[in-house]
Design a protein around this motif. Structure first.
Motif, PDB file in Angstrom:
ATOM      1  N   PHE A 178      38.756  33.821  30.037  1.00 35.94           N
ATOM      2  CA  PHE A 178      36.968  33.473  30.537  1.00 35.94           C
ATOM      3  C   PHE A 178      37.002  33.508  32.325  1.00 35.94           C
ATOM      4  CE2 PHE A 178      35.901  35.368  26.328  1.00 35.94           C
ATOM      5  CZ  PHE A 178      35.164  35.785  26.399  1.00 35.94           C
ATOM      6  N   ALA A 179      37.733  32.513  32.255  1.00 30.60           N
ATOM      7  CA  ALA A 179      37.235  31.528  33.376  1.00 30.60           C
ATOM      8  C   ALA A 179      38.062  32.690  34.785  1.00 30.60           C
ATOM      9  CB  ALA A 179      37.446  29.976  33.861  1.00 30.60           C
ATOM     10  N   ASP A 180      39.362  33.497  34.423  1.00 32.81           N
ATOM     11  CA  ASP A 180      39.925  33.755  35.174  1.00 32.81           C
ATOM     12  C   ASP A 180      39.841  35.394  35.657  1.00 32.81           C
ATOM     13  OD1 ASP A 180      40.962  30.778  36.013  1.00 32.81           O
ATOM     14  OD2 ASP A 180      42.404  30.921  34.626  1.00 32.81           O
ATOM     15  N   MET A 277      32.062  29.114  19.236  1.00 26.88           N
ATOM     16  CA  MET A 277      32.218  28.861  20.048  1.00 26.88           C
ATOM     17  C   MET A 277      32.642  30.214  20.850  1.00 26.88           C
ATOM     18  SD  MET A 277      37.084  29.921  19.972  1.00 26.88           S
ATOM     19  CE  MET A 277      36.080  31.485  20.346  1.00 26.88           C
ATOM     20  N   PHE A 278      32.424  31.919  20.184  1.00 27.32           N
ATOM     21  CA  PHE A 278      32.281  32.267  21.099  1.00 27.32           C
ATOM     22  C   PHE A 278      30.470  32.908  21.568  1.00 27.32           C
ATOM     23  CE2 PHE A 278      30.868  37.195  21.615  1.00 27.32           C
ATOM     24  CZ  PHE A 278      31.775  37.520  22.783  1.00 27.32           C
ATOM     25  N   ASN A 279      29.742  32.233  21.519  1.00 24.83           N
ATOM     26  CA  ASN A 279      28.329  31.967  21.846  1.00 24.83           C
ATOM     27  C   ASN A 279      28.349  31.146  23.157  1.00 24.83           C
ATOM     28  OD1 ASN A 279      25.449  32.558  21.535  1.00 24.83           O
ATOM     29  ND2 ASN A 279      25.244  30.817  21.340  1.00 24.83           N
ATOM     30  N   ALA A 280      29.213  29.818  23.284  1.00 25.34           N
ATOM     31  CA  ALA A 280      29.451  29.322  24.167  1.00 25.34           C
ATOM     32  C   ALA A 280      30.023  29.851  25.595  1.00 25.34           C
ATOM     33  CB  ALA A 280      29.831  28.255  23.864  1.00 25.34           C
ATOM     34  N   LEU A 281      30.586  30.675  24.692  1.00 22.05           N
ATOM     35  CA  LEU A 281      31.636  31.310  26.013  1.00 22.05           C
ATOM     36  C   LEU A 281      30.823  32.723  26.644  1.00 22.05           C
ATOM     37  CD1 LEU A 281      35.588  31.333  24.782  1.00 22.05           C
ATOM     38  CD2 LEU A 281      34.801  30.117  26.499  1.00 22.05           C
ATOM     39  N   MET A 282      30.279  33.138  26.042  1.00 21.76           N
ATOM     40  CA  MET A 282      28.949  34.422  26.109  1.00 21.76           C
ATOM     41  C   MET A 282      28.110  33.633  27.289  1.00 21.76           C
ATOM     42  SD  MET A 282      26.926  36.767  24.228  1.00 21.76           S
ATOM     43  CE  MET A 282      26.253  35.439  23.798  1.00 21.76           C
ATOM     44  N   LEU A 283      27.515  32.873  27.168  1.00 22.66           N
ATOM     45  CA  LEU A 283      26.361  32.468  27.931  1.00 22.66           C
ATOM     46  C   LEU A 283      26.805  31.629  29.217  1.00 22.66           C
ATOM     47  CD1 LEU A 283      23.932  30.510  25.363  1.00 22.66           C
ATOM     48  CD2 LEU A 283      23.979  32.469  25.865  1.00 22.66           C
ATOM     49  N   ALA A 284      27.613  30.418  28.818  1.00 22.89           N
ATOM     50  CA  ALA A 284      28.533  30.522  29.865  1.00 22.89           C
ATOM     51  C   ALA A 284      28.872  31.621  31.511  1.00 22.89           C
ATOM     52  CB  ALA A 284      29.595  30.162  29.802  1.00 22.89           C
ATOM     53  N   ARG A 285      29.162  32.588  30.457  1.00 19.14           N
ATOM     54  CA  ARG A 285      29.909  34.199  31.845  1.00 19.14           C
ATOM     55  C   ARG A 285      28.366  34.735  31.875  1.00 19.14           C
ATOM     56  NH1 ARG A 285      34.008  36.129  33.340  1.00 19.14           N
ATOM     57  NH2 ARG A 285      34.422  37.983  34.317  1.00 19.14           N
ATOM     58  N   VAL A 293      23.051  39.912  25.584  1.00 18.93           N
ATOM     59  CA  VAL A 293      22.879  39.337  25.239  1.00 18.93           C
ATOM     60  C   VAL A 293      22.050  38.071  24.539  1.00 18.93           C
ATOM     61  CG1 VAL A 293      23.602  36.816  26.698  1.00 18.93           C
ATOM     62  CG2 VAL A 293      24.371  38.973  27.539  1.00 18.93           C
ATOM     63  N   ARG A 294      20.540  38.259  24.783  1.00 19.82           N
ATOM     64  CA  ARG A 294      19.886  37.229  23.792  1.00 19.82           C
ATOM     65  C   ARG A 294      19.982  37.566  22.288  1.00 19.82           C
ATOM     66  NH1 ARG A 294      16.515  38.829  27.885  1.00 19.82           N
ATOM     67  NH2 ARG A 294      14.484  39.906  26.794  1.00 19.82           N
ATOM     68  N   LEU A 295      20.048  38.844  22.412  1.00 15.97           N
ATOM     69  CA  LEU A 295      20.667  39.724  20.926  1.00 15.97           C
ATOM     70  C   LEU A 295      21.904  38.625  19.997  1.00 15.97           C
ATOM     71  CD1 LEU A 295      19.519  43.389  20.897  1.00 15.97           C
ATOM     72  CD2 LEU A 295      17.848  41.557  20.153  1.00 15.97           C
ATOM     73  N   LEU A 296      23.462  39.160  20.906  1.00 16.75           N
ATOM     74  CA  LEU A 296      23.934  38.770  20.864  1.00 16.75           C
ATOM     75  C   LEU A 296      24.357  36.721  19.822  1.00 16.75           C
ATOM     76  CD1 LEU A 296      26.264  40.560  22.810  1.00 16.75           C
ATOM     77  CD2 LEU A 296      26.249  41.108  20.207  1.00 16.75           C
ATOM     78  N   SER A 297      23.238  36.304  21.156  1.00 13.18           N
ATOM     79  CA  SER A 297      23.344  35.311  20.699  1.00 13.18           C
ATOM     80  C   SER A 297      22.656  34.721  19.467  1.00 13.18           C
ATOM     81  CB  SER A 297      22.441  34.291  22.082  1.00 13.18           C
ATOM     82  OG  SER A 297      22.790  32.878  21.839  1.00 13.18           O
ATOM     83  N   LEU A 298      21.231  35.191  19.239  1.00 12.68           N
ATOM     84  CA  LEU A 298      20.705  34.967  17.092  1.00 12.68           C
ATOM     85  C   LEU A 298      21.512  35.307  16.911  1.00 12.68           C
ATOM     86  CD1 LEU A 298      16.992  36.793  19.197  1.00 12.68           C
ATOM     87  CD2 LEU A 298      17.762  34.113  18.591  1.00 12.68           C
ATOM     88  N   VAL A 299      22.047  36.614  16.677  1.00 14.54           N
ATOM     89  CA  VAL A 299      23.083  36.784  15.867  1.00 14.54           C
ATOM     90  C   VAL A 299      24.418  35.470  15.845  1.00 14.54           C
ATOM     91  CG1 VAL A 299      24.957  37.805  14.897  1.00 14.54           C
ATOM     92  CG2 VAL A 299      22.950  39.105  16.140  1.00 14.54           C
ATOM     93  N   LEU A 300      24.527  34.855  16.243  1.00 13.82           N
ATOM     94  CA  LEU A 300      25.740  34.196  16.679  1.00 13.82           C
ATOM     95  C   LEU A 300      25.358  32.763  15.725  1.00 13.82           C
ATOM     96  CD1 LEU A 300      27.768  35.305  19.921  1.00 13.82           C
ATOM     97  CD2 LEU A 300      28.054  35.142  17.510  1.00 13.82           C
ATOM     98  N   GLU A 301      24.159  32.142  16.166  1.00 13.62           N
ATOM     99  CA  GLU A 301      23.539  30.669  15.826  1.00 13.62           C
ATOM    100  C   GLU A 301      22.751  31.080  14.534  1.00 13.62           C
ATOM    101  OE1 GLU A 301      19.905  31.204  18.770  1.00 13.62           O
ATOM    102  OE2 GLU A 301      21.305  30.022  20.544  1.00 13.62           O
ATOM    103  N   GLN A 302      22.734  32.133  14.001  1.00  9.73           N
ATOM    104  CA  GLN A 302      22.684  32.611  13.075  1.00  9.73           C
ATOM    105  C   GLN A 302      23.543  32.063  12.040  1.00  9.73           C
ATOM    106  OE1 GLN A 302      19.397  32.757  10.786  1.00  9.73           O
ATOM    107  NE2 GLN A 302      21.167  33.042   9.186  1.00  9.73           N
ATOM    108  N   ALA A 303      24.395  32.584  12.441  1.00  7.33           N
ATOM    109  CA  ALA A 303      26.345  32.239  12.291  1.00  7.33           C
ATOM    110  C   ALA A 303      27.227  30.427  11.813  1.00  7.33           C
ATOM    111  CB  ALA A 303      27.282  33.166  12.324  1.00  7.33           C
ATOM    112  N   TYR A 304      25.593  29.855  12.488  1.00  9.14           N
ATOM    113  CA  TYR A 304      26.242  28.229  12.943  1.00  9.14           C
ATOM    114  C   TYR A 304      25.457  27.328  12.606  1.00  9.14           C
ATOM    115  CZ  TYR A 304      25.389  28.570  18.334  1.00  9.14           C
ATOM    116  OH  TYR A 304      24.792  28.552  19.426  1.00  9.14           O
ATOM    117  N   LEU A 305      23.890  27.892  11.278  1.00 10.73           N
ATOM    118  CA  LEU A 305      23.396  27.145  10.612  1.00 10.73           C
ATOM    119  C   LEU A 305      24.003  26.232   9.741  1.00 10.73           C
ATOM    120  CD1 LEU A 305      20.953  29.191   9.430  1.00 10.73           C
ATOM    121  CD2 LEU A 305      20.847  28.556  12.223  1.00 10.73           C
ATOM    122  N   GLU A 306      23.532  25.089  10.374  1.00 13.09           N
ATOM    123  CA  GLU A 306      23.786  23.484   9.922  1.00 13.09           C
ATOM    124  C   GLU A 306      24.122  23.626   8.215  1.00 13.09           C
ATOM    125  OE1 GLU A 306      23.162  18.677   9.607  1.00 13.09           O
ATOM    126  OE2 GLU A 306      22.159  19.826  10.809  1.00 13.09           O
TER     127      GLU A 306
END
Length: 722
Positions: A178-180, A277-285, A293-306
């Motif tokens: 992702f970085a390179d 993991m993917f949400n962190a990589l996506m929002l950093a890029r 991006v906002r919609l995808l992030s909301l779906v990903l956050e739903q997937a890592y609820l405590e």
């Protein structure tokens, strides 16, 4: 001193921030979080205490003296370069961790070239019950067969060391990739879906990864992500609490709350880790100012609820939600703002709105004509009704996405056709299906699933060697999603218990819809149909044939077209334009298998979908009589074009003097004359002076030229197609 982050809402959020501090300061800095409910404070204290216990266990090995390590053989593991294990020479130390070390190794028995990774466990682990568990786990992992999972080939013991021989992946970690690399959001999502598919495969085999992080996902030169280090994975059927972190090490940054607290794990734990993991990589890029991006992030956050009870339960559910928001459809599990809902609604209907606005001038023109020719319209009401219906149908049409591989490749239909002789691309047709065609078209990002294993053979009895991209799945399908334009050759070799052998060669012409994937050697720029033939190639309607040298493609534009070829060009062009919609069919027609003059069988079963459509539409009432190799006459061609596009009669085409053919007597019927007039009126059939020449055979170049005109068709009232 810790500065609390705002919007902390749970004990786990607080615990994650405290992890940034030295261990002995975590409890002291808990008071920095003001106004926190007492129950949450107690829960955080429990998490800190569990963390202390884990750290004590993980530091046991560091308390062993250097002399003790030497006695146990720890140091010896670091100096095994040159040692040979099962015909592989250890050439380089790749790394060491809590379980052991990993070497790069090269086959040295002279059988063939192969590079693998060999993981050797520390001797202390070999003497524990965990070693037995790891041995059992390696056997389970060896059953995983997925292109994005590093395979485990075998396990064994070398002196006092247990080892596993695995795939060697020459790639970079996901975060480094992702970085390179300059990648788009679509590229990132394509990678993520491949990772999800690999996890779903593992879960179906009853295995969770349990340590998903960027460094455990390697991306190779073909941009293929590969999950590695399944050595800490666990069985779903027997999932005890994680009580031995020195053996079952994990990374707290992406680990689920139940994993950190030492509870039993299920597939939901992997869902948590991969989404976080993917949400962190996506929002950093990518910026969350972009709606997707906002919609995808909301779906990903739903997937890592405590809370595991409300978290997205499995990989399939996560994939469905991600695909939904990619098309601006909002799953009920997430909440978005009113303005984002409005934007999503607008984007979903964008193409219909644009089509409507573009059609408005045409509609006004039609209304003006209707108002000035009222008397004529009353007399010819039926013709005008047909014209209006035709216009409305084209207004609603929208071009398809170019993905029709699955429509044309139907293993269920072809498997009912009985036994065929040796097929194109086969060396020994023993293990692979003889119904597999060698040449295929496809689009970047289009999933390819091609049934290759023959009837009566079981995938579990076979071992495969794939030269080129892709892999053979548990279902006996060759699977891959291509990411580069051009011609890709894939060779698959199969062995059956060391006795049977078969080889299959496949060629895929891959396009992106806006650049040219191939140049036909026999269609130079000076050819009258050069542009239209290559336009069809760009849209995937034609792929031609390999030339005799095998290093290019030819189209053979002067060759007389066969009826099956003409159907393919016309139907796919109309499907891509959106005028018709082809669908996969389980129906098959035995007349699509033709015995040629040499006694061989030519297989045209890819035309099943065309005959099925023509039969249902009513203009091919006897599809079982269709002759796929019969030359295309202009009379037959005019009928197919007129019926396929439902060309309407603008005020009686026979009233146009230039459409009164001097060779009308050569047609089979009056209806055939009308088809010829319609085809000529829309400039889809050429005239020779006043002659239509209904019996003249058409060339492949002429048919391709009409297919391209269909794809480039614009809507206008009573005006031929240019």
């Amino acid at each position: 001193m810790l500065t609390p982050t705002v919007n902390v809402i749970s004990a786990f959020d607080i615990f994650e921030q405290l992890l940034e501090l030295p261990a002995d300061e975590m409890m002291h800095n808990l008071h920095a979080f003001e106004g926190i409910d007492r129950a949450i404070v107690e829960e955080v204290k429990n998490l800190i205490q569990a963390h202390f216990l884990n750290k004590q266990d993980m530091f046991l090995s560091s308390l062993i003296s250097q002399s003790a390590k030497s006695a146990l053989g720890y140091d010896e593991l670091l100096h095994l370069r040159g040692v040979i294990i099962e015909g592989f020479e250890l050439t380089a130390l790749l790394g060491e961790g809590g379980q052991g070390v990993v070497y790069k190794a090269i086959r040295c028995d002279g059988k063939f070239d192969q590079t693998v990774a060999i993981k050797l466990l520390y001797p202390a682990l070999n003497m524990t019950k965990e070693a037995i568990a790891i041995s059992s786990e390696a056997q389970s992992l060896a059953k995983l067969n997925h292109g994005s999972i590093a395979r485990v080939f075998t396990i064994g013991q070398h002196h006092n060391y247990c080892y596993m021989i695995m795939d060697f992946i020459n790639g970079e970690s996901l975060d480094t990739f992702f970085a390179d690399n300059a990648i788009s959001l679509d590229d990132a999502l394509a990678l993520f879906f491949k990772i999800l598919n690999a996890l779903a495969h593992a879960h179906k085999q009853g295995v969770v990864h349990a340590d998903i992080k960027p460094s455990n996902i390697l991306v190779d030169a073909d941009k293929r992500p590969v999950l590695v280090d399944f050595g800490i994975s666990k069985h779903l059927v027997d999932m005890p609490a994680l009580a031995t972190p020195e053996v079952l090490g994990f990374t707290p940054s992406f680990s689920s709350p139940e994993q950190i607290s030492g509870e039993a794990l299920g597939v939901s734990s992997d869902v948590y880790s991969v989404a976080k993991m993917f949400n962190a990589l996506m929002l950093a890029r990518f910026s969350d100012a972009e709606l997707r991006v906002r919609l995808l992030s909301l779906v990903l956050e739903q997937a890592y609820l405590e809370d595991v009870k409300v978290r997205t339960p499995d990989i399939d559910s996560l994939q469905k939600m991600l695909r939904a928001v990619m098309h601006f459809q909002i799953p009920k599990e997430i909440n978005i703002s009113f303005w984002d809902k409005l934007k999503c609604t607008a984007l979903r209907y964008k193409y219909r709105l644009v089509s409507f606005l573009l059609a408005l001038p045409v509609l006004f023109t039609v209304l003006n004509i209707l108002s000035t020719k009222n008397a004529e319209l009353v007399q010819q009401k039926n013709e005008n009704d047909k014209a209006i219906d035709y216009l409305e149908r084209l207004f609603d049409a929208h071009e398809n996405n170019g993905e029709f591989f699955d429509i044309l490749n139907n293993p269920k239909a072809s498997s009912n056709l009985g036994t065929l002789p040796e097929g194109e691309g086969h060396v020994h047709p023993k293990l692979f299906s003889v119904h597999v065609f060698t040449n295929h078209g496809g689009k970047i990002g289009e999933p390819i699933a091609l049934k290759v294993v023959g009837e009566g053979n079981h995938v579990s009895d076979l071992s495969f060697t794939v030269t080129g991209p892709g892999y053979v799945s548990d279902e006996g399908d060759y699977r891959h999603t291509f990411t580069q334009v051009g011609i890709h050759t894939v060779t698959i070799e199969a062995q059956k218990h060391g006795l049977g052998y078969d080889k299959l060669v496949l060629r895929f012409v891959i396009r992106d819809g806006h650049s040219l994937p191939i140049q036909f050697k026999d269609v130079p720029p000076a050819h009258p149909h050069y542009s239209n033939i290559h336009y069809l190639a760009m849209r995937g309607v034609v792929i031609g044939r390999p030339d005799q040298g095998g290093d290019g493609r030819v189209f053979q534009p002067q060759q007389i077209a066969k009826q099956a070829e003409a159907l393919s060009i016309l139907f796919l062009s109309a499907h891509e334009k959106g005028v018709i919609t082809l669908a996969k069919t389980s129906r098959y027609f035995r007349n699509l298998r033709v015995v040629n003059g040499k006694g061989g069988v030519e297989d045209f079963t890819w035309a099943n979908a065309y005959l099925e459509y023509g039969n249902k539409a009513g203009f091919m009432p006897y599809p079982e009589r269709f002759a796929p190799k019969k030359p295309v006459s202009k009379e037959w061609f005019a009928m197919i074009v007129s019926e396929l596009l439902a060309l309407y009669d603008p005020d009686g085409v026979d009233s146009f003097s230039h459409l009164n053919f001097s060779d009308s007597a050569e047609f089979n019927s009056i209806q055939s004359v009308r088809y010829g007039q319609l085809c000529a009126f829309y400039q889809l059939c050429d005239l020779s002076g006043s002659q239509f020449q209904p019996k003249r055979a058409m060339t492949r170049g002429e048919v391709a030229n009409v297919g391209a005109k269909i794809l480039q068709m614009t809507v206008r009232s009573n005006t031929p197609i240019n």
